[in-house]
Design a protein around this motif. Structure first.
Motif, PDB file in Angstrom:
ATOM      1  N   THR A   4       0.842  -1.196   0.000  1.00 51.99           N
ATOM      2  CA  THR A   4       0.000   0.000   0.000  1.00 51.99           C
ATOM      3  C   THR A   4       0.875   1.244   0.000  1.00 51.99           C
ATOM      4  O   THR A   4       1.844   1.337   0.753  1.00 51.99           O
ATOM      5  N   ILE A   5       0.518   2.195  -0.867  1.00 50.42           N
ATOM      6  CA  ILE A   5       1.151   3.505  -0.900  1.00 50.42           C
ATOM      7  C   ILE A   5       0.167   4.497  -0.292  1.00 50.42           C
ATOM      8  O   ILE A   5      -0.905   4.743  -0.854  1.00 50.42           O
ATOM      9  N   THR A   6       0.488   5.026   0.868  1.00 53.11           N
ATOM     10  CA  THR A   6      -0.330   6.079   1.456  1.00 53.11           C
ATOM     11  C   THR A   6       0.058   7.390   0.778  1.00 53.11           C
ATOM     12  O   THR A   6       1.231   7.764   0.749  1.00 53.11           O
ATOM     13  N   TYR A   7      -0.935   8.058   0.222  1.00 52.65           N
ATOM     14  CA  TYR A   7      -0.707   9.193  -0.679  1.00 52.65           C
ATOM     15  C   TYR A   7      -1.361  10.443  -0.101  1.00 52.65           C
ATOM     16  O   TYR A   7      -2.570  10.621  -0.174  1.00 52.65           O
ATOM     17  N   TYR A   8      -0.538  11.294   0.512  1.00 53.64           N
ATOM     18  CA  TYR A   8      -1.018  12.568   1.015  1.00 53.64           C
ATOM     19  C   TYR A   8      -0.856  13.629  -0.074  1.00 53.64           C
ATOM     20  O   TYR A   8       0.248  13.828  -0.583  1.00 53.64           O
ATOM     21  N   LEU A   9      -1.958  14.272  -0.420  1.00 50.01           N
ATOM     22  CA  LEU A   9      -1.876  15.293  -1.463  1.00 50.01           C
ATOM     23  C   LEU A   9      -2.764  16.466  -1.117  1.00 50.01           C
ATOM     24  O   LEU A   9      -3.697  16.353  -0.318  1.00 50.01           O
ATOM     25  N   THR A  10      -2.453  17.592  -1.725  1.00 51.16           N
ATOM     26  CA  THR A  10      -3.316  18.761  -1.678  1.00 51.16           C
ATOM     27  C   THR A  10      -3.537  19.186  -3.119  1.00 51.16           C
ATOM     28  O   THR A  10      -2.583  19.220  -3.907  1.00 51.16           O
ATOM     29  N   GLY A 174       5.181  18.236   3.656  1.00 51.06           N
ATOM     30  CA  GLY A 174       5.009  18.774   2.313  1.00 51.06           C
ATOM     31  C   GLY A 174       4.105  17.882   1.499  1.00 51.06           C
ATOM     32  O   GLY A 174       3.618  16.855   1.981  1.00 51.06           O
ATOM     33  N   ALA A 175       3.889  18.290   0.241  1.00 54.28           N
ATOM     34  CA  ALA A 175       3.022  17.513  -0.646  1.00 54.28           C
ATOM     35  C   ALA A 175       3.577  17.577  -2.074  1.00 54.28           C
ATOM     36  O   ALA A 175       4.106  18.615  -2.481  1.00 54.28           O
ATOM     37  N   PRO A 176       3.452  16.465  -2.796  1.00 55.41           N
ATOM     38  CA  PRO A 176       2.862  15.195  -2.363  1.00 55.41           C
ATOM     39  C   PRO A 176       3.804  14.455  -1.416  1.00 55.41           C
ATOM     40  O   PRO A 176       5.020  14.656  -1.440  1.00 55.41           O
ATOM     41  N   TRP A 177       3.210  13.583  -0.624  1.00 55.88           N
ATOM     42  CA  TRP A 177       3.970  12.768   0.316  1.00 55.88           C
ATOM     43  C   TRP A 177       3.469  11.337   0.200  1.00 55.88           C
ATOM     44  O   TRP A 177       2.267  11.100   0.216  1.00 55.88           O
ATOM     45  N   TYR A 178       4.401  10.420   0.059  1.00 53.64           N
ATOM     46  CA  TYR A 178       4.055   9.002  -0.096  1.00 53.64           C
ATOM     47  C   TYR A 178       4.677   8.211   1.056  1.00 53.64           C
ATOM     48  O   TYR A 178       5.807   8.493   1.451  1.00 53.64           O
ATOM     49  N   ILE A 179       3.944   7.228   1.547  1.00 52.98           N
ATOM     50  CA  ILE A 179       4.466   6.362   2.604  1.00 52.98           C
ATOM     51  C   ILE A 179       4.316   4.913   2.175  1.00 52.98           C
ATOM     52  O   ILE A 179       3.226   4.484   1.760  1.00 52.98           O
ATOM     53  N   VAL A 180       5.411   4.164   2.247  1.00 56.19           N
ATOM     54  CA  VAL A 180       5.414   2.726   1.961  1.00 56.19           C
ATOM     55  C   VAL A 180       6.148   2.033   3.100  1.00 56.19           C
ATOM     56  O   VAL A 180       7.279   2.410   3.434  1.00 56.19           O
ATOM     57  N   ASP A 181       5.502   1.058   3.695  1.00 55.57           N
ATOM     58  CA  ASP A 181       6.116   0.315   4.808  1.00 55.57           C
ATOM     59  C   ASP A 181       6.615   1.242   5.910  1.00 55.57           C
ATOM     60  O   ASP A 181       7.684   1.040   6.493  1.00 55.57           O
ATOM     61  N   GLU A 183       7.819   4.217   5.707  1.00 57.18           N
ATOM     62  CA  GLU A 183       8.861   5.163   5.313  1.00 57.18           C
ATOM     63  C   GLU A 183       8.285   6.219   4.390  1.00 57.18           C
ATOM     64  O   GLU A 183       7.582   5.901   3.422  1.00 57.18           O
ATOM     65  N   GLY A 184       8.587   7.498   4.683  1.00 56.25           N
ATOM     66  CA  GLY A 184       8.027   8.597   3.917  1.00 56.25           C
ATOM     67  C   GLY A 184       8.931   9.050   2.785  1.00 56.25           C
ATOM     68  O   GLY A 184      10.163   8.984   2.876  1.00 56.25           O
ATOM     69  N   TYR A 185       8.292   9.554   1.728  1.00 55.93           N
ATOM     70  CA  TYR A 185       8.987  10.080   0.551  1.00 55.93           C
ATOM     71  C   TYR A 185       8.305  11.377   0.153  1.00 55.93           C
ATOM     72  O   TYR A 185       7.108  11.394  -0.157  1.00 55.93           O
ATOM     73  N   TRP A 186       9.050  12.479   0.158  1.00 54.26           N
ATOM     74  CA  TRP A 186       8.479  13.795  -0.128  1.00 54.26           C
ATOM     75  C   TRP A 186       8.764  14.185  -1.567  1.00 54.26           C
ATOM     76  O   TRP A 186       9.918  14.271  -1.977  1.00 54.26           O
ATOM     77  N   GLY A 187       7.715  14.426  -2.312  1.00 53.43           N
ATOM     78  CA  GLY A 187       7.845  14.991  -3.651  1.00 53.43           C
ATOM     79  C   GLY A 187       7.783  13.970  -4.766  1.00 53.43           C
ATOM     80  O   GLY A 187       8.220  12.830  -4.615  1.00 53.43           O
ATOM     81  N   GLN A 188       7.249  14.404  -5.913  1.00 54.25           N
ATOM     82  CA  GLN A 188       7.135  13.492  -7.053  1.00 54.25           C
ATOM     83  C   GLN A 188       8.496  13.072  -7.597  1.00 54.25           C
ATOM     84  O   GLN A 188       8.610  12.052  -8.270  1.00 54.25           O
ATOM     85  N   ASP A 189       9.532  13.825  -7.274  1.00 56.55           N
ATOM     86  CA  ASP A 189      10.872  13.444  -7.711  1.00 56.55           C
ATOM     87  C   ASP A 189      11.448  12.306  -6.870  1.00 56.55           C
ATOM     88  O   ASP A 189      12.582  11.882  -7.105  1.00 56.55           O
ATOM     89  N   ARG A 190      10.678  11.801  -5.899  1.00 59.40           N
ATOM     90  CA  ARG A 190      11.091  10.623  -5.121  1.00 59.40           C
ATOM     91  C   ARG A 190      10.337   9.370  -5.561  1.00 59.40           C
ATOM     92  O   ARG A 190      10.434   8.325  -4.914  1.00 59.40           O
TER      93      ARG A 190
END
Length: 200
Positions: A4-10, A174-181, A183-190
């Motif tokens: 699952t990718i938790t996807y925080y966006l605005t 920040g946004a977008p922010w993705y979480i997998v397992d 662990e967070g990843y900030w930005g579409q460049d991640r």
């Protein structure tokens, strides 16, 4: 079933827009699920040290415009870095996306999110206007008036607030922010790292 990718966006984030279609392709390629969570970035900024665009230093604002142009060209995603209606209050669009998820499911909510962000960043639409939001939803094949009514309910506002509380608890800043397992990843460049995480 994959991860699952938790996807925080605005919805007013151009970087969320730039990464949205790619995120969907990554999820489909790896049988991953997306947990879409529109949230209040302004409230997150207030507790994480972030600044709204208008309060950032001029050199940061100028560099942001360069980055948007670079990524738009690199990804082949049309984007107007300075739309007519910006900045725009994101809450109406965020609540509409939550209403779509609640009443229609995750896939329709993701489709609507993409259309709303494209409306702002490629089509100069005012995504704070109810009539515009209803039209965008209708163009996706949904009942825009029904979704607007649902978006105005206390339950949707409660979910928006919960998404924001959860984002703060997860150290999102920040946004977008993705979480997998976890662990967070900030930005579409991640998204390269997100893809590695879901394929591991």
């Amino acid at each position: 079933m994959g991860k699952t990718i938790t996807y925080y966006l605005t919805p007013q984030s151009p970087f969320a827009y730039l990464g949205h279609a790619r995120l969907l392709r990554i999820a489909a390629a790896h049988d991953a699920q997306i947990d879409i969570r529109p949230f209040d970035l302004g409230r997150v900024f207030s507790v994480s040290g972030g600044l709204p665009l208008a309060k950032r230093a001029p050199q940061r604002q100028a560099y942001r415009l360069q980055e948007l142009a670079r990524w738009s060209a690199h990804l082949g995603v049309p984007l107007n870095p300075q739309p007519k209606v910006f900045p725009v209050p994101p809450e109406p669009a965020a609540r509409l996306i939550i209403a779509a998820r609640t009443s229609l499911g995750v896939a329709p909510a993701l489709e609507l999110a993409g259309a709303v962000m494209r409306g702002l960043w490629a089509e100069d639409r005012n995504i704070a206007d109810d009539a515009t939001l209803a039209q965008v939803a209708d163009l996706c094949g949904f009942d825009g008036r029904m979704l607007l009514k649902s978006a105005a309910t206390a339950g949707v506002q409660d979910q928006f607030d919960k998404n924001t509380d959860d984002a703060i608890a997860a150290n999102v800043f920040g946004a977008p922010w993705y979480i997998v397992d976890g662990e967070g990843y900030w930005g579409q460049d991640r998204l390269d790292f997100v893809e590695r995480a879901v394929s591991a």
